[in-house]
Design an enzyme around this catalytic site. Sequence first.
Site, short mmCIF file in Angstrom:
data_model
loop_
_atom_site.label_atom_id
_atom_site.label_comp_id
_atom_site.label_asym_id
_atom_site.label_seq_id
_atom_site.Cartn_x
_atom_site.Cartn_y
_atom_site.Cartn_z
N SER A 159 -1.04 -1.08 2.89
CA SER A 159 -2.32 -1.50 2.31
C SER A 159 -2.57 -2.97 2.63
O SER A 159 -1.64 -3.75 2.76
CB SER A 159 -2.28 -1.31 0.79
OG SER A 159 -1.95 0.01 0.45
N1 SAH Z 1 1.70 1.06 -0.80
C1 SAH Z 1 1.98 1.56 0.51
C2 SAH Z 1 0.84 2.43 0.97
C3 SAH Z 1 1.25 3.42 1.97
S1 SAH Z 1 -0.01 4.55 2.43
C4 SAH Z 1 2.19 0.42 1.47
O1 SAH Z 1 1.58 -0.64 1.29
O2 SAH Z 1 2.94 0.59 2.44
C5 SAH Z 1 0.16 5.80 1.18
C6 SAH Z 1 1.49 6.45 1.05
O3 SAH Z 1 1.33 7.53 0.13
C7 SAH Z 1 2.07 7.05 2.33
O4 SAH Z 1 3.35 6.56 2.53
C8 SAH Z 1 2.07 8.55 2.05
O5 SAH Z 1 3.13 9.25 2.65
C9 SAH Z 1 2.18 8.57 0.54
N2 SAH Z 1 1.75 9.83 -0.08
C10 SAH Z 1 0.69 10.62 0.26
N3 SAH Z 1 0.64 11.71 -0.53
C11 SAH Z 1 1.69 11.60 -1.40
C12 SAH Z 1 2.19 12.42 -2.46
N4 SAH Z 1 1.60 13.58 -2.79
N5 SAH Z 1 3.28 12.00 -3.12
C13 SAH Z 1 3.89 10.84 -2.81
N6 SAH Z 1 3.48 10.03 -1.81
C14 SAH Z 1 2.39 10.41 -1.11
#
Ligand code: SAH
Length: 226
Positions: A73
């Site tokens: 993000s």
């Molecule tokens: N806060 C993170 C954002 C990553 S993008 C950062 O700054 O790196 C969102 C993340 O949510 C991804 O890693 C994706 O795999 C995860 N995600 C998507 N659906 C999910 C679910 N049902 N349960 C857990 N994680 C999930």
Amino acid sequence: MSVVASKFTGSGMTSDRTRARMVEALRSKGVKVERVLTVMGEVPRHVFVEEALQERAYEVDKALPIGHGQTISTPEIVAIMSSLLCEGALGIPKKVLEIGTGCGYQTAVLAKLSKEVYTVERIAPLMDRARRTLRDLRYFNIIFKHADGHFGYAGGGPYDGIIMTAAATRVPEELKQQLVVGGRLVLPVGKESESQKLTVIDRTAEGYTEKVVHDVRFVPLVPGIL
Ligand code: SAH
């Protein structure tokens, strides 16, 4: 050499001064919660991205790829969501649940703000990498769960704050139920193809209140684990 030590060597773009400039940029964009700005001035964001992207790690509006089709993000959205979490009825939350660990950068910010952080990720290799990075950075107040975050994580709850960093098409009921009274849930809601709404839900003694604060764009919350 540990992951962190090797990443710390080299680039001048990854210095304290670069981070301080990022904090000033966030401030000028309207971020006001001092504790969030302080913490974001401390967490080395470049350590969470691959080496070729490190020079861009402190641009406030850049979401960078972290593999597996996911993105870290932007600093701006991390600042906005963390601030919203801290502005709930309970102030800075002591116990937090994060859905979507990704590379672990938002997790690190939460771990500095709060006493205890639970973080849930569905993609095992991402979770493993985040776990290594955060261990190398010496965060010891984070509990990792490889699971589908649609259901939150009742085992660690209830939580003062819950933050979701992937967009759900509707607010998962389980997450609301895992808040303490006074607790706050911050999450993007909407389909990937449409404008998603950053939504704040507060649990009160009478039930829940809900408000929409921003248009945002997140990767989708996906069911099941990998
Ligand atoms: N806060 C993170 C954002 C990553 S993008 C950062 O700054 O790196 C969102 C993340 O949510 C991804 O890693 C994706 O795999 C995860 N995600 C998507 N659906 C999910 C679910 N049902 N349960 C857990 N994680 C999930």
